[in-house]
Design a protein around this motif. Structure first.
Motif, PDB file in Angstrom:
ATOM      1  N   ASP A   1      27.963 -91.538  -4.061  1.00  0.00           N
ATOM      2  CA  ASP A   1      26.743 -91.466  -4.858  1.00  0.00           C
ATOM      3  C   ASP A   1      25.544 -91.450  -3.905  1.00  0.00           C
ATOM      4  O   ASP A   1      25.070 -92.497  -3.460  1.00  0.00           O
ATOM      5  N   PHE A   2      25.051 -90.258  -3.604  1.00  0.00           N
ATOM      6  CA  PHE A   2      23.948 -90.127  -2.649  1.00  0.00           C
ATOM      7  C   PHE A   2      22.596 -90.498  -3.257  1.00  0.00           C
ATOM      8  O   PHE A   2      21.587 -90.509  -2.545  1.00  0.00           O
ATOM      9  N   SER A   3      22.572 -90.809  -4.552  1.00  0.00           N
ATOM     10  CA  SER A   3      21.311 -91.252  -5.151  1.00  0.00           C
ATOM     11  C   SER A   3      21.001 -92.693  -4.787  1.00  0.00           C
ATOM     12  O   SER A   3      19.885 -93.168  -5.024  1.00  0.00           O
ATOM     13  N   ARG A   4      21.981 -93.380  -4.200  1.00  0.00           N
ATOM     14  CA  ARG A   4      21.788 -94.777  -3.816  1.00  0.00           C
ATOM     15  C   ARG A   4      21.867 -94.912  -2.294  1.00  0.00           C
ATOM     16  O   ARG A   4      22.884 -94.581  -1.682  1.00  0.00           O
ATOM     17  N   THR A   5      20.789 -95.359  -1.697  1.00  0.00           N
ATOM     18  CA  THR A   5      20.762 -95.561  -0.249  1.00  0.00           C
ATOM     19  C   THR A   5      19.614 -96.505   0.104  1.00  0.00           C
ATOM     20  O   THR A   5      18.666 -96.650  -0.679  1.00  0.00           O
ATOM     21  N   ASN A   6      19.721 -97.152   1.255  1.00  0.00           N
ATOM     22  CA  ASN A   6      18.631 -98.007   1.725  1.00  0.00           C
ATOM     23  C   ASN A   6      18.097 -97.559   3.085  1.00  0.00           C
ATOM     24  O   ASN A   6      17.405 -98.305   3.757  1.00  0.00           O
ATOM     25  N   ILE A   7      18.438 -96.331   3.488  1.00  0.00           N
ATOM     26  CA  ILE A   7      17.880 -95.809   4.735  1.00  0.00           C
ATOM     27  C   ILE A   7      16.589 -95.052   4.423  1.00  0.00           C
ATOM     28  O   ILE A   7      16.383 -94.584   3.295  1.00  0.00           O
ATOM     29  N   GLU A   8      15.737 -94.931   5.405  1.00  0.00           N
ATOM     30  CA  GLU A   8      14.424 -94.330   5.177  1.00  0.00           C
ATOM     31  C   GLU A   8      14.471 -92.812   5.080  1.00  0.00           C
ATOM     32  O   GLU A   8      13.720 -92.201   4.330  1.00  0.00           O
ATOM     33  N   SER A   9      15.353 -92.185   5.847  1.00  0.00           N
ATOM     34  CA  SER A   9      15.385 -90.729   5.891  1.00  0.00           C
ATOM     35  C   SER A   9      16.812 -90.256   6.118  1.00  0.00           C
ATOM     36  O   SER A   9      17.547 -90.844   6.924  1.00  0.00           O
ATOM     37  N   TRP A  10      17.203 -89.194   5.423  1.00  0.00           N
ATOM     38  CA  TRP A  10      18.543 -88.641   5.641  1.00  0.00           C
ATOM     39  C   TRP A  10      18.693 -88.107   7.053  1.00  0.00           C
ATOM     40  O   TRP A  10      19.793 -87.984   7.572  1.00  0.00           O
ATOM     41  N   GLY A  11      17.572 -87.798   7.690  1.00  0.00           N
ATOM     42  CA  GLY A  11      17.628 -87.310   9.060  1.00  0.00           C
ATOM     43  C   GLY A  11      18.150 -88.337  10.047  1.00  0.00           C
ATOM     44  O   GLY A  11      18.487 -87.996  11.178  1.00  0.00           O
ATOM     45  N   GLU A  12      18.220 -89.621   9.628  1.00  0.00           N
ATOM     46  CA  GLU A  12      18.777 -90.656  10.497  1.00  0.00           C
ATOM     47  C   GLU A  12      20.277 -90.480  10.694  1.00  0.00           C
ATOM     48  O   GLU A  12      20.841 -90.981  11.667  1.00  0.00           O
ATOM     49  N   ILE A  13      20.923 -89.793   9.747  1.00  0.00           N
ATOM     50  CA  ILE A  13      22.372 -89.628   9.806  1.00  0.00           C
ATOM     51  C   ILE A  13      22.703 -88.278  10.413  1.00  0.00           C
ATOM     52  O   ILE A  13      22.213 -87.241   9.963  1.00  0.00           O
ATOM     53  N   GLN A  14      23.540 -88.303  11.446  1.00  0.00           N
ATOM     54  CA  GLN A  14      23.895 -87.089  12.157  1.00  0.00           C
ATOM     55  C   GLN A  14      25.408 -86.962  12.263  1.00  0.00           C
ATOM     56  O   GLN A  14      26.137 -87.951  12.191  1.00  0.00           O
TER      57      GLN A  14
END
Length: 323
Positions: A33-46
């Motif tokens: 469920d990508f609608s739930r996250t506590n990171i600031e930006s998806w760009g943090e994940i590589q």
């Protein structure tokens, strides 16, 4: 990083950052469920290179007594887990460096023994949560150069260094860390005699005993890390002892012959090879063994990680650089 040997890490070195839109991950992660996250930006994940389960976790490992082990070299590192009333178990880094997660159970307690080579982070978790018992795999994703794990039950993503869910149904959940430590095989065997248990070689086609990250712990910059570097002139890949939100440089502990501060006693003993130095783990430089105990002599949860990783995940943490 330019000297890494060309095994599966060759693909990692040329990997581009993961696409920053969750829609591009849905095919590989239909249950997340990508609608739930506590990171600031998806760009943090590589992307780290390998796909989901491209680095295969080990489930239900087998063990035998230390007296029967004749493959490990005396100075090879193992991650040791000791639980009350149970024989100590050694998880050789020669296996963890290729599998990164071992789902096991000791005395009926389900645990996950984890090792992120890029952060030198070795942490053991209790797999029991209020959401049930979880089983973990390697996502193939990195955040701040640290392994992103996932649980097979909900496909939520978890940050290995801190044991917290960062994406998916379980976002915000936290795993309990259990005391464990890295030491040399000879140190484990000397303390346990014939009764210690050591994990058997997994049934995988890997060159166990080899280090696919040759020269990494003397590199000038961590892989796929764009954050701030550590303060106080500390090398980003210098080892530090993390206890809670405090970090002691291993160099300081070694020079002082051990330190007693903030309610813990940290000791250093020679004899453990770095798993991230030479191509053959057993030939790695001696980085020594750290043990952390409280005033009663009980083992304390800690991690011996690279300085950049501590600064990345504990940016307001306390650096114990002087008495």
């Amino acid at each position: 990083m330019h000297r890494l040997i060309p095994l599966f890490v060759a693909a990692v070195l040329v990997a581009a950052p993961a696409l920053s839109e969750p829609a591009n991950w849905k095919r590989e992660w239909p249950g997340t469920d990508f609608s739930r996250t506590n990171i600031e930006s998806w760009g943090e994940i590589q992307s780290g290179g390998p796909p989901r389960d491209g680095i295969p976790a080990v489930d239900a490992p087998e063990f035998y007594k230390s007296s029967a082990e004749n493959t490990l070299k005396p100075n090879e590192p193992v991650l040791t887990v000791a639980m009350d009333g149970q024989s100590e178990r050694a998880y050789p880094i020669r296996y963890l460096i290729w599998h990164e997660i071992v789902n096991d159970a000791i005395g009926g307690i389900p645990i996950a023994v984890t090792f992120c080579p890029l952060c030198n982070s070795g942490v053991t978790f209790d797999r029991r949560t209020k959401h049930g018992v979880l089983t973990f795999g390697v996502s193939g994703k990195l955040r701040k150069s640290d392994m992103v794990m996932f649980d097979r039950e909900t496909e939520s993503w978890w940050q290995q260094a801190v044991g917290k869910a960062i994406v998916g149904d379980l976002t915000g959940a936290e795993l309990k860390m259990l005391p464990s430590w890295m030491e040399s095989w000879s140190q484990f065997k000397a303390r346990n005699g014939r009764e210690g248990l050591v994990m058997k070689q997994p049934d995988g086609r890997r060159p166990y005993g080899r280090n696919p990250y040759q020269g990494y712990d003397s590199s000038s910059r961590p892989f796929l890390y764009n954050g701030e570097m550590p303060p106080h002139g500390i090398s980003p890949v210098a080892r530090v002892v993390r206890v809670g939100d405090k970090a002691w440089p291993v160099a300081r502990v070694r020079k002082a012959g051990g330190v007693s501060e903030a309610g813990v006693r940290i000791s250093w003993e020679a004899g453990q090879a770095s798993a991230l130095d030479t191509g053959e783990i057993a030939r790695g430089k001696d980085v020594g063994t750290i043990r952390v105990r409280d005033a009663q002599g009980r083992d304390v949860v800690h991690d011996v990680m690279f300085a950049f990783a501590f600064h990345a995940f504990w940016p307001d943490g306390q650096w114990m650089i002087a008495p």
